[in-house]
Design a protein around this motif. Structure first.
Motif, PDB file in Angstrom:
ATOM      1  N   UNK A 285      24.766 -24.890  42.955  1.00 27.28           N
ATOM      2  CA  UNK A 285      25.787 -25.348  43.906  1.00 27.28           C
ATOM      3  C   UNK A 285      25.122 -25.918  45.150  1.00 27.28           C
ATOM      4  N   UNK A 286      24.134 -25.210  45.658  1.00 28.99           N
ATOM      5  CA  UNK A 286      23.413 -25.682  46.850  1.00 28.99           C
ATOM      6  C   UNK A 286      22.750 -27.026  46.564  1.00 28.99           C
ATOM      7  N   UNK A 287      22.164 -27.136  45.378  1.00 31.95           N
ATOM      8  CA  UNK A 287      21.506 -28.403  45.018  1.00 31.95           C
ATOM      9  C   UNK A 287      22.525 -29.543  44.959  1.00 31.95           C
ATOM     10  N   UNK A 288      23.682 -29.240  44.376  1.00 32.29           N
ATOM     11  CA  UNK A 288      24.718 -30.278  44.245  1.00 32.29           C
ATOM     12  C   UNK A 288      25.208 -30.745  45.611  1.00 32.29           C
ATOM     13  N   UNK A 289      25.143 -29.848  46.616  1.00 28.75           N
ATOM     14  CA  UNK A 289      25.586 -30.210  47.959  1.00 28.75           C
ATOM     15  C   UNK A 289      24.455 -30.817  48.778  1.00 28.75           C
ATOM     16  N   UNK A 290      23.264 -30.875  48.180  1.00 28.37           N
ATOM     17  CA  UNK A 290      22.122 -31.429  48.889  1.00 28.37           C
ATOM     18  C   UNK A 290      21.558 -30.490  49.956  1.00 28.37           C
ATOM     19  N   UNK A 291      21.839 -29.188  49.799  1.00 28.97           N
ATOM     20  CA  UNK A 291      21.337 -28.198  50.758  1.00 28.97           C
ATOM     21  C   UNK A 291      20.051 -27.575  50.230  1.00 28.97           C
ATOM     22  N   UNK A 292      19.375 -26.867  51.102  1.00 27.18           N
ATOM     23  CA  UNK A 292      18.186 -26.107  50.709  1.00 27.18           C
ATOM     24  C   UNK A 292      18.618 -25.030  49.711  1.00 27.18           C
ATOM     25  N   UNK A 293      18.064 -25.092  48.508  1.00 27.35           N
ATOM     26  CA  UNK A 293      18.515 -24.163  47.472  1.00 27.35           C
ATOM     27  C   UNK A 293      17.532 -23.021  47.239  1.00 27.35           C
ATOM     28  N   UNK A 294      16.550 -22.906  48.134  1.00 25.48           N
ATOM     29  CA  UNK A 294      15.475 -21.939  47.881  1.00 25.48           C
ATOM     30  C   UNK A 294      15.966 -20.488  47.893  1.00 25.48           C
ATOM     31  N   UNK A 295      17.036 -20.222  48.657  1.00 30.88           N
ATOM     32  CA  UNK A 295      17.534 -18.839  48.684  1.00 30.88           C
ATOM     33  C   UNK A 295      18.667 -18.621  47.685  1.00 30.88           C
ATOM     34  N   UNK A 296      19.036 -19.668  46.973  1.00 29.32           N
ATOM     35  CA  UNK A 296      20.130 -19.541  46.008  1.00 29.32           C
ATOM     36  C   UNK A 296      19.695 -18.804  44.749  1.00 29.32           C
ATOM     37  N   UNK A 297      20.674 -18.276  44.044  1.00 24.42           N
ATOM     38  CA  UNK A 297      20.402 -17.579  42.785  1.00 24.42           C
ATOM     39  C   UNK A 297      20.866 -18.464  41.627  1.00 24.42           C
ATOM     40  N   UNK A 298      20.024 -18.661  40.622  1.00 26.37           N
ATOM     41  CA  UNK A 298      20.453 -19.462  39.469  1.00 26.37           C
ATOM     42  C   UNK A 298      21.722 -18.875  38.844  1.00 26.37           C
ATOM     43  N   UNK A 299      22.632 -19.750  38.446  1.00 27.10           N
ATOM     44  CA  UNK A 299      23.909 -19.303  37.881  1.00 27.10           C
ATOM     45  C   UNK A 299      23.701 -18.395  36.674  1.00 27.10           C
ATOM     46  N   UNK A 300      22.651 -18.655  35.903  1.00 26.80           N
ATOM     47  CA  UNK A 300      22.390 -17.824  34.721  1.00 26.80           C
ATOM     48  C   UNK A 300      22.104 -16.380  35.122  1.00 26.80           C
ATOM     49  N   UNK A 301      21.484 -16.220  36.295  1.00 34.09           N
ATOM     50  CA  UNK A 301      21.208 -14.861  36.770  1.00 34.09           C
ATOM     51  C   UNK A 301      22.488 -14.221  37.320  1.00 34.09           C
ATOM     52  N   UNK A 302      23.298 -15.011  38.008  1.00 31.63           N
ATOM     53  CA  UNK A 302      24.594 -14.518  38.502  1.00 31.63           C
ATOM     54  C   UNK A 302      25.442 -14.018  37.326  1.00 31.63           C
ATOM     55  N   UNK A 303      25.347 -14.737  36.214  1.00 31.39           N
ATOM     56  CA  UNK A 303      26.162 -14.407  35.039  1.00 31.39           C
ATOM     57  C   UNK A 303      25.900 -12.999  34.520  1.00 31.39           C
ATOM     58  N   UNK A 304      24.707 -12.480  34.783  1.00 32.30           N
ATOM     59  CA  UNK A 304      24.371 -11.139  34.260  1.00 32.30           C
ATOM     60  C   UNK A 304      25.306 -10.058  34.794  1.00 32.30           C
ATOM     61  N   UNK A 305      25.788 -10.264  36.033  1.00 36.19           N
ATOM     62  CA  UNK A 305      26.692  -9.257  36.612  1.00 36.19           C
ATOM     63  C   UNK A 305      28.021  -9.225  35.870  1.00 36.19           C
ATOM     64  N   UNK A 306      28.473 -10.384  35.416  1.00 40.96           N
ATOM     65  CA  UNK A 306      29.723 -10.448  34.661  1.00 40.96           C
ATOM     66  C   UNK A 306      29.547  -9.731  33.326  1.00 40.96           C
ATOM     67  N   UNK A 307      28.418  -9.965  32.684  1.00 44.86           N
ATOM     68  CA  UNK A 307      28.139  -9.286  31.413  1.00 44.86           C
ATOM     69  C   UNK A 307      28.057  -7.780  31.642  1.00 44.86           C
ATOM     70  N   UNK A 308      27.428  -7.389  32.741  1.00 40.40           N
ATOM     71  CA  UNK A 308      27.303  -5.955  33.058  1.00 40.40           C
ATOM     72  C   UNK A 308      28.676  -5.315  33.225  1.00 40.40           C
ATOM     73  N   UNK A 309      29.579  -6.040  33.846  1.00 41.42           N
ATOM     74  CA  UNK A 309      30.930  -5.500  34.048  1.00 41.42           C
ATOM     75  C   UNK A 309      31.690  -5.398  32.729  1.00 41.42           C
ATOM     76  N   UNK A 310      31.571  -6.444  31.899  1.00 42.03           N
ATOM     77  CA  UNK A 310      32.294  -6.465  30.615  1.00 42.03           C
ATOM     78  C   UNK A 310      31.773  -5.384  29.669  1.00 42.03           C
ATOM     79  N   UNK A 311      30.454  -5.239  29.623  1.00 44.62           N
ATOM     80  CA  UNK A 311      29.851  -4.349  28.629  1.00 44.62           C
ATOM     81  C   UNK A 311      29.574  -2.944  29.162  1.00 44.62           C
ATOM     82  N   UNK A 312      29.714  -2.775  30.472  1.00 45.33           N
ATOM     83  CA  UNK A 312      29.381  -1.482  31.083  1.00 45.33           C
ATOM     84  C   UNK A 312      30.547  -0.524  31.116  1.00 45.33           C
TER      85      UNK A 312
END
Lengths: 200, 200
Positions: free
Chosen positions: B160-187
């Motif tokens: 998202x940060x990259x798409x907005x042309x912002x500094x993305x160095x502190x951003x988290x890759x969406x694939x890593x964000x997705x792990x929390x959703x899996x954790x909630x579904x399977x936990x």
């Protein structure tokens, strides 16, 4: 200071009034009583009120309704009522009031501990209280002219528990809750969620 | 499990889809794409969707809009839009969906770190995100038949940060964000606000 107190007839509001009235000029406003009429669920009512209230240095809100009820029984309208009243009503006191308040003035709103520590039946209230805290933290970043905004988070009030016939032993007397409102009005913090248990 | 994913075309949603599709049957729903149409801002659309979607074990929402903008520029309608869409829209997935979901099913919603760490312009979003977390904590107490409800709080997503042309160095890759959703579904957690930085 000239302080506007909304909800001065409530259990908490009446103690806030007592605590502030010694040292400040307090103007009261409410839906059905006080020096002025205001319905915080209506932005037009809020604006009309500020236009006639004259200059002021602080707004304290101990007002705002939200619906308590089982998740299965609360309706969409119960949530919208709660969002429009306790949440947007108080947020709008800040949004609209910032145009009228004196430099270095302050807004003090009311949320409640159910934001963080829910109970069965509190889904709408927990939503509203937490949302208000999120709003206050954010809005504080954009206040101009030294204006501050805080929210007081009361726990159960002893007098409220007694009135409902519940065990009031863990409740906090309203007069003690009122100290957090005074701390917000007279202090220098902004963007704070004031936990009444931490204010002596 | 049969998992309903709302917002599967979004930056986060598309990675959640990838992560879940290996091990589960995923049904997608969205305003303008996916297997089914749903407008979460309309309770009637939510109910109509659940009536036609068949049996399911989990709902994951990576959907919901809220308005970003300066406090002075956001209108009452901007706030109401945000409250109706990202906040009540997702809350209504739980309120309405609980009648249709299988025993021991789960709901996973999306808030965001602006709930606790605001920035100038985030007043409506911070309100909505925090309100959603308050709702989830409370609603979890009233879920029946082993049903769980959680909310994932993403930080800035790198893409998202990259798409907005912002500094993305502190951003988290969406694939890593997705792990929390899996954790909630399977936990097994419920009533939890999942901070994506804490889920490995």
């Amino acid at each position: 200071m000239r302080v506007i107190l909304i909800g001065a007839m409530g259990t908490i509001g009446s103690e806030v009034l007592k605590s502030l009235a010694d040292r400040h000029e307090v103007v009261t406003a409410g839906r059905s009583n006080g020096d002025y009429r205001i319905d915080i669920s209506q932005p037009t009512s809020i604006e009309a009120f500020f236009r006639q209230a004259g200059k002021f240095d602080a707004v304290v809100s101990a007002a705002g309704d939200a619906r308590f009820g089982e998740l299965d029984k609360l309706t969409q309208d119960d949530y919208l009522f709660s969002l429009t009243n306790k949440l947007m009503g108080q947020a709008n006191l800040v949004r609209i009031g910032q145009q009228f308040i004196n430099d270095n003035g302050s807004f003090t709103l009311t949320s409640g501990f159910l934001a963080q520590v829910p109970m069965p039946g509190s889904s709408a209230i927990s939503m509203v209280n937490a949302g208000l805290e999120g709003f206050v933290r954010a809005a504080a970043l954009e206040m101009k002219r030294g204006i501050r905004v805080n929210v007081v988070s009361p726990i159960w009030v002893k007098e409220t528990l007694e009135a409902m016939g519940w065990d009031s032993s863990t409740g906090m007397p309203a007069a003690q809750v009122a100290r957090s409102y005074v701390a917000s009005v007279e202090g220098t913090m902004s963007g704070a969620v004031l936990d009444v248990r931490e204010i002596k």
